[in-house]
Design a protein around this motif. Structure first.
Motif, PDB file in Angstrom:
ATOM      1  N   ALA A   1     -13.207  -4.183  13.648  1.00 36.31           N
ATOM      2  CA  ALA A   1     -11.747  -4.205  13.563  1.00 36.31           C
ATOM      3  C   ALA A   1     -11.283  -4.807  12.239  1.00 36.31           C
ATOM      4  N   VAL A   2     -12.145  -5.648  11.628  1.00 38.05           N
ATOM      5  CA  VAL A   2     -11.827  -6.234  10.320  1.00 38.05           C
ATOM      6  C   VAL A   2     -12.232  -5.265   9.205  1.00 38.05           C
ATOM      7  N   LEU A   3     -13.435  -4.684   9.341  1.00 39.68           N
ATOM      8  CA  LEU A   3     -13.958  -3.786   8.304  1.00 39.68           C
ATOM      9  C   LEU A   3     -13.306  -2.404   8.352  1.00 39.68           C
ATOM     10  N   GLN A   4     -12.980  -1.952   9.537  1.00 42.63           N
ATOM     11  CA  GLN A   4     -12.332  -0.672   9.801  1.00 42.63           C
ATOM     12  C   GLN A   4     -12.925   0.474   8.979  1.00 42.63           C
ATOM     13  N   GLN A   5     -12.176   1.016   8.003  1.00 41.64           N
ATOM     14  CA  GLN A   5     -12.588   2.227   7.327  1.00 41.64           C
ATOM     15  C   GLN A   5     -13.640   2.008   6.230  1.00 41.64           C
ATOM     16  N   SER A   6     -14.199   0.803   6.155  1.00 40.53           N
ATOM     17  CA  SER A   6     -15.327   0.583   5.244  1.00 40.53           C
ATOM     18  C   SER A   6     -16.525   1.422   5.670  1.00 40.53           C
ATOM     19  N   PHE A   7     -16.591   1.761   6.964  1.00 42.88           N
ATOM     20  CA  PHE A   7     -17.638   2.625   7.512  1.00 42.88           C
ATOM     21  C   PHE A   7     -16.973   3.738   8.313  1.00 42.88           C
ATOM     22  N   ARG A   8     -17.575   4.908   8.295  1.00 44.35           N
ATOM     23  CA  ARG A   8     -16.993   6.020   9.050  1.00 44.35           C
ATOM     24  C   ARG A   8     -17.269   5.849  10.544  1.00 44.35           C
ATOM     25  N   TRP A   9     -18.508   5.490  10.908  1.00 41.59           N
ATOM     26  CA  TRP A   9     -18.865   5.363  12.326  1.00 41.59           C
ATOM     27  C   TRP A   9     -19.572   4.037  12.591  1.00 41.59           C
ATOM     28  N   TYR A  10     -19.274   3.456  13.738  1.00 43.57           N
ATOM     29  CA  TYR A  10     -19.996   2.305  14.280  1.00 43.57           C
ATOM     30  C   TYR A  10     -20.646   2.778  15.575  1.00 43.57           C
ATOM     31  N   THR A  11     -21.922   2.475  15.771  1.00 47.40           N
ATOM     32  CA  THR A  11     -22.600   2.928  16.986  1.00 47.40           C
ATOM     33  C   THR A  11     -23.492   1.839  17.557  1.00 47.40           C
ATOM     34  N   SER A  12     -23.712   1.909  18.871  1.00 44.04           N
ATOM     35  CA  SER A  12     -24.633   0.977  19.515  1.00 44.04           C
ATOM     36  C   SER A  12     -25.195   1.588  20.788  1.00 44.04           C
ATOM     37  N   MET A  13     -26.418   1.212  21.099  1.00 40.78           N
ATOM     38  CA  MET A  13     -27.000   1.515  22.397  1.00 40.78           C
ATOM     39  C   MET A  13     -26.425   0.537  23.414  1.00 40.78           C
ATOM     40  N   VAL A  14     -26.291   1.002  24.658  1.00 43.48           N
ATOM     41  CA  VAL A  14     -25.813   0.131  25.747  1.00 43.48           C
ATOM     42  C   VAL A  14     -26.759   0.304  26.929  1.00 43.48           C
ATOM     43  N   GLY A  15     -27.207  -0.813  27.499  1.00 43.91           N
ATOM     44  CA  GLY A  15     -28.201  -0.751  28.571  1.00 43.91           C
ATOM     45  C   GLY A  15     -27.620  -0.693  29.967  1.00 43.91           C
ATOM     46  N   ARG A  16     -26.369  -1.121  30.147  1.00 40.75           N
ATOM     47  CA  ARG A  16     -25.762  -1.152  31.478  1.00 40.75           C
ATOM     48  C   ARG A  16     -24.430  -0.419  31.473  1.00 40.75           C
ATOM     49  N   LYS A  17     -24.246   0.438  32.461  1.00 40.96           N
ATOM     50  CA  LYS A  17     -23.035   1.247  32.500  1.00 40.96           C
ATOM     51  C   LYS A  17     -21.791   0.393  32.704  1.00 40.96           C
ATOM     52  N   VAL A  18     -21.932  -0.702  33.449  1.00 39.52           N
ATOM     53  CA  VAL A  18     -20.784  -1.576  33.680  1.00 39.52           C
ATOM     54  C   VAL A  18     -20.315  -2.194  32.360  1.00 39.52           C
ATOM     55  N   ASN A  19     -21.264  -2.465  31.459  1.00 40.94           N
ATOM     56  CA  ASN A  19     -20.904  -3.001  30.142  1.00 40.94           C
ATOM     57  C   ASN A  19     -20.250  -1.928  29.270  1.00 40.94           C
TER      58      ASN A  19
END
Length: 261
Positions: free
Chosen positions: A46-64
């Motif tokens: 939210a601070v860097l915003q358009q400094s990068f086109r995409w931010y991605t992460s793996m998530v292990g739990r659907k509730v998260n």
């Protein structure tokens, strides 16, 4: 891009007997687990915003995953994508978000023309080699009057064709052998169409044929796709046998997916 530490403690990592956790403590554990870890990435984004086109992460739990999507919406992120990864009994989720609005491109007919086209030939007799396919490709274009240069070491044929030659090929106007030999040295003028055909062995009975346009600014570049389609039809007719009903029913045919960089 992140594959976060999923767990709050090393004990939590061993709670699910169906999950194999072979990582170190530093790789698998952090205060608050993946929920807190990815939340911090979201806050940083939210601070860097358009400094990068995409931010991605793996998530292990659907509730998260549900919580993290809500967090993104709370910060005003409107471009959010998710996907699911399933390997055996293990399920993971992918979360991606962006602050960069999708660009609206004006696509002209010239831009939509592809300079690399390919097709797969399957069901070829095993004794048929890539060189034989190259020789047939060379003859196909020479029969229309085009100039061809076969390179057996790189499995390529370089073709140069004029407007007359392109029209002859597209209209199946095949020249006699004596006429073909007299057209073997077509001048490489800017107005001519120049491209390369390459053949790659994928597996026994399967060959990949790729055409690459050499000069995209040629006024004949729009004919490139049609010529490659004509070549494909010719090679399929000559080398590819029809699949039998038993092969179709038992699923013996093999499909290979290619990508173009």
């Amino acid at each position: 891009m992140c594959n976060p530490p999923f767990f709050e403690s090393i004990e939590e990592a061993g709670l699910n007997p169906k999950t194999s956790c072979g990582g170190t403590y530093e790789e698998m554990v952090c205060p608050g687990g993946e929920k807190a870890f990815i939340t911090r990435i979201i806050e940083d984004s939210a601070v860097l915003q358009q400094s990068f086109r995409w931010y991605t992460s793996m998530v292990g739990r659907k509730v998260n995953l549900k919580f993290l999507i809500s967090k993104l919406r709370e910060l005003g992120v409107t471009i959010v994508k998710t996907t699911e990864f399933v390997q055996g009994k293990t399920c993971r989720w992918g979360l991606a978000w962006s602050f960069v609005p999708p660009s609206k491109k004006i696509i002209t007919p010239h831009v939509t023309e592809k300079n690399v086209l390919s097709f797969m030939l399957e069901g070829i007799q095993r004794q048929v080699s890539a060189i034989q396919l190259l020789q047939s490709t060379e003859y196909f274009f020479q029969a229309g009057g085009a100039s061809c240069k076969l390179n057996a070491s790189s499995f390529t044929v370089d073709i140069t064709a004029s407007t007359e030659h392109c029209n002859a090929l597209l209209n199946n106007e095949v020249k006699h052998l004596d006429e073909v030999s007299s057209c073997s040295n077509v001048e490489k003028a800017p107005s001519n169409l120049s491209f390369r055909v390459s053949v790659f062995q994928q597996m026994p009975g399967t060959l990949l044929v790729k055409g690459s346009l050499q000069h995209r600014d040629s006024p004949l570049s729009g004919l490139f796709s049609s010529l490659i389609q004509q070549l494909e039809a010719s090679l399929r007719h000559k080398f590819c046998r029809e699949k039998t009903g038993s092969e179709v029913e038992t699923g013996l045919s093999i499909y290979v997916l290619t990508t173009e960089a």
